[in-house]
Design a protein around this motif. Structure first.
Motif, PDB file in Angstrom:
ATOM      1  N   GLU A  31       0.657  -1.637   0.161  1.00  0.00           N
ATOM      2  CA  GLU A  31      -0.291   0.120  -0.322  1.00  0.00           C
ATOM      3  C   GLU A  31       0.641   1.120  -0.166  1.00  0.00           C
ATOM      4  N   ARG A  47       4.364   1.762  -0.774  1.00  0.00           N
ATOM      5  CA  ARG A  47       4.127   1.794  -2.709  1.00  0.00           C
ATOM      6  C   ARG A  47       3.279   2.467  -3.476  1.00  0.00           C
ATOM      7  N   GLU A  48       2.310   1.768  -3.497  1.00  0.00           N
ATOM      8  CA  GLU A  48       1.022   2.193  -4.503  1.00  0.00           C
ATOM      9  C   GLU A  48       0.788   3.866  -4.054  1.00  0.00           C
ATOM     10  N   SER A  52       1.287   6.563  -6.875  1.00  0.00           N
ATOM     11  CA  SER A  52       0.487   7.238  -7.346  1.00  0.00           C
ATOM     12  C   SER A  52       0.367   8.861  -6.408  1.00  0.00           C
TER      13      SER A  52
END
Length: 289
Positions: A8, A10-11, A15
């Motif tokens: 989460e 890294r995501e 983003s």
């Protein structure tokens, strides 16, 4: 509630186009168990208003929202500040109304939420100034649990006679009692720092005072001036180290003896109460130079 793990983190960072910077001291916690440990050690109640400095991507924020009545998050990075409410709505929608984000530098912004607890993973380069500034400017703060570089943690809680006892130790002791609350390994952060971190817990107490009046801001400034002078030249005796502050070594010795402090002692041997007595004696009897 979903806490943020490595995937989460890294995501979210990808983003937002966020790359952690050394300049802002950004190391994001990506281990849910560490977040739970910090929140548990903070001993929050349902009435607490938690102040978080440097929430980053929101790892600790989510844990705090579960326990506190409200979370006031101060974030200097405008991209992260703007994204934090969206992250909370995504991962903890039931708590979204409890979050208040302030974009700015914790050393300069006005916090009008009257927070009761400081709980934060503080950037290493500003940890001590932030803690001392918030205690000075937010009398509503009654307790805190901060994660800082392990060396800084040791200095903050050190007592007289310790090798690492110094200015941060004495100034924190003016406001609060403190203790180490555990060590945190580098592996729980992204990016991985090259040092261990430490948890420092503190509880506010009444500042030391030499008379029946409440200690004032002037009393604090006067005491801190003595502390700064005493530790500016650690190897010197107090008679020599305080000569510039007092207006000469003989004046310094007179003030020290009146305060019942050995002029041949060194700063690292004194308690915060000793420093307070020295400042009080200077104010009462020594000429101002």
């Amino acid at each position: 509630m979903t806490l943020l793990g490595p995937a989460e983190i890294r995501e979210l960072a990808a983003s937002l186009g966020v790359r952690p910077t050394k300049q802002l001291g950004q190391n994001f916690v990506h281990d849910p168990n560490t977040v739970r440990r910090i929140v548990r050690a903070a001993e929050l109640t349902g009435d607490d208003v938690a102040l978080e400095v440097g929430p980053g991507l929101g790892s600790l924020t989510l844990g705090l929202l579960e326990e506190a009545a409200k979370v006031c998050a101060v974030e200097i990075d405008p991209v992260l500040a703007k994204a934090l409410p969206d992250t909370v709505r995504r991962f903890a929608p039931e708590h979204a109304g409890k979050l208040h984000v302030i974009e700015g530098d914790a050393l300069r912004v006005d916090v009008d939420e009257q927070p009761t607890a400081l709980v934060a993973n503080l950037p290493y380069n500003v940890a001590v100034p932030v803690v001392l500034h918030l205690l000075a400017t937010l009398p509503s703060l009654r307790k805190g649990l901060v994660m800082v570089q392990k060396e800084v943690a040791d200095r903050l809680v050190a007592g007289p006679g310790s090798r690492v006892y110094g200015v941060p130790s004495v100034k924190l002791a003016w406001y609060a009692t403190s203790k180490l609350a555990g060590k945190v390994p580098p592996s729980v952060f992204w990016p991985v720092p090259n040092v261990d971190s430490g948890l420092v817990a503190f509880t506010r107490r009444e500042p030391p005072q030499e008379d029946r009046n409440e200690p004032s801001q002037e009393d604090r400034k006067a005491t801190f001036a003595v502390v700064d002078a005493a530790f500016a030249q650690r190897r010197k005796t107090l008679r020599a180290a305080l000569a510039g502050w007092a207006g000469g070594p003989d004046v310094a010795e007179r003030i020290l003896r009146a305060a019942d402090v050995d002029p041949g002692a060194r700063g690292e041997q004194l308690t915060v109460r000793d420093f307070t007595r020295i400042a009080s004696q200077r104010q009462s009897q020594a000429p101002h130079g």
